[in-house]
Design an enzyme around this catalytic site. Structure first.
Site: not given
Ligand SMILES: Cc1cc2nc3c(=O)[nH]c(=O)nc-3n(C[C@H](O)[C@H](O)[C@H](O)COP(=O)(O)OP(=O)(O)OC[C@H]3O[C@@H](n4cnc5c(N)ncnc54)[C@H](O)[C@@H]3O)c2cc1C
Length: 411
Positions: A9, A12-13, A77, A168, A298
């Site tokens: 991934g 962000f992480g 993956v 939003e 997440d």
């Protein structure tokens, strides 16, 4: 031999973990099904024709240019063989010494299959462009539709979920129609337009204090959004939304922003999923029975103070730093350190000059919160080019009541 750290991934992480290992004596292999990193908090602006996808996404290879110990592979993956320490991918197996999993989440329709089939989610660039095309197409069709009931259905937009994304989205949708499209289209009968924000719980933005939830509902109503609380959606056939009490609302658009769940990585690891399909990890962010595998962002489930950490970008970023540090400690033969989360606060924007903020115990709203929201999002975007383009688009739209990306690119 140099140990290999495989990271799954480039969100962000994963991206942060890869950068955090830049100067470590390891070979990093970063895997993602896309060749870009996506800034998901601004996806709704792509959906609402305010920004182009390229303003909020950036090629991974460009971001990590110059990181000599890193190899990026665009691959899906498909499995993990923990016994053999190999990640199975669409481009072959990748062996690892340490594995950091950051595959993120996906839209959770909470078992409302008809909404999953006929509604629109918002998790990827494709989703956002699909929402944009659909909304703008409904608008154009409504202008040509002689039947008043069908016209009203084309101009009724249901947003499901009163969290930050739903709020939003509803605010931006109301502004797109009333401040932009209506100005360009004298033939539009504005009272025909309805934007409904449906929330199953008793208030919006439950992560914030109640007075900010009330302020959010007030600000949305001022923008002509119909906010309905304790209103769950039970089904959607593409033409009518069925509410839990049986009420039917004709609407050709239903945007599902009600929840997220982890991608099914627990099954790949052969462990039982925790809540929202996430993978329960130890305080060191590892699998309880496998110290070579960390799960972050997440996809990870970790309770702090009796409550699970939220599925938010700051959690993923901070977990990435902690997981990378623990890999370095493991390589030095030292025990891992537990993860400690520092909550930077919560922000949500409702539209022009309107936002709510709850930062380090200080709650504020309106124009000051909106300015903070703008600054924080510009600073968090990756790359000077993206920051500049987003800033220019926002300034243009603010002063000229425009939305620069108002193109229907597909039926
Ligand atoms: C519309 C929206 C708005 C949001 N707004 C906010 C906000 O305002 N503030 C905030 O803090 N958070 C927000 N979030 C949440 C935030 O984006 C996530 O918490 C964050 O992205 C989690 O980071 P991550 O690294 O765990 O996963 P992600 O950033 O989702 O990255 C996961 C990566 O893994 C890749 N991947 C997944 N499965 C595979 C596979 N099988 N093979 C290869 N690659 C794979 C994906 O392509 C993706 O690049 C929002 C999310 C959404 C969808």
């Amino acid at each position: 031999m140099t140990p290999t750290v495989v990271i799954v991934g480039a969100g962000f992480g994963g991206l942060r973990a890869a950068r955090a290992l830049a100067r470590s004596p390891v070979r990093v292999v970063l895997l993602d099904r896309h060749n870009y990193h996506l800034f998901q908090p601004l996806l709704y602006q792509v959906a609402m024709a305010g920004l182009e996808p390229s303003s909020i996404a950036r090629p991974v290879r460009r971001i990590l240019r110059g990181q000599r110990n890193l190899e990026f592979r665009m691959a899906e993956v498909t499995g993990i063989d923990r016994g053999a320490r190999r990640v199975r991918t669409s481009a072959g197996d990748v062996p690892y010494d340490h594995l950091i999993l950051a595959p993120g989440g996906r839209t959770n329709f909470f078992g409302v299959e008809s909404a999953a089939r006929n509604g629109l989610g918002l998790k990827s660039v494709d989703d956002a462009v699909a929402v944009r095309n659909h909304v703008l197409t409904c608008f154009e069709q409504a202008l040509l539709e002689p039947d008043p009931d069908r016209r009203r259905a084309l101009l009724t937009f249901v947003v499901v979920g009163g969290g930050p994304t739903g709020v939003e989205m509803a605010g931006a949708l109301a502004e797109l129609i009333r401040l932009v499209l209506a100005r360009d289209t004298p033939a539009l009968h504005v009272p025909d337009v309805r934007v409904l924000l449906l929330e199953a719980g008793p208030r919006l933005l439950t992560a914030m204090r109640p007075r900010l939830s009330d302020a959010t509902a007030r600000m949305l109503r001022r923008k002509h959004v119909e906010v309905r609380l304790e209103t769950a959606v039970a089904g959607y056939d593409g033409a009518r939304a069925q509410l839990a009490g049986g009420e039917m609302t004709p609407a050709r658009t239903l945007i599902w922003a009600a929840g997220v769940e982890a991608v099914p990585v627990a099954a790949m690891l052969g462990v039982a999923p925790a809540r929202q399909g996430r993978v329960a990890v130890t305080p060191a962010l590892r699998l309880p029975d496998d110290e070579r595998v960390s799960v972050i962002g997440d996809a990870a489930y970790l309770e702090v103070g009796g409550a699970p950490l939220p599925m938010l970008a700051p959690v993923a970023l901070q977990m990435a730093d902690a997981a990378a540090r623990n890999v370095r400690l493991a390589l030095a033969g030292r025990p891992p350190r537990p993860f400690a989360y520092r909550d930077p606060g919560t922000l949500a924007t409702i539209g022009r000059n309107a936002a709510v903020a709850d930062i380090h115990g200080v709650a504020f709203q309106g124009f000051p919160a909106w300015v903070v929201w703008l600054v924080v999002h510009i600073l968090q975007l990756i790359g000077f080019r993206n920051r500049l383009f987003v800033l220019l688009d926002w300034a243009w739209d603010y002063f000229f009541y425009d939305r620069s990306a108002r193109l229907i690119t597909r039926e």
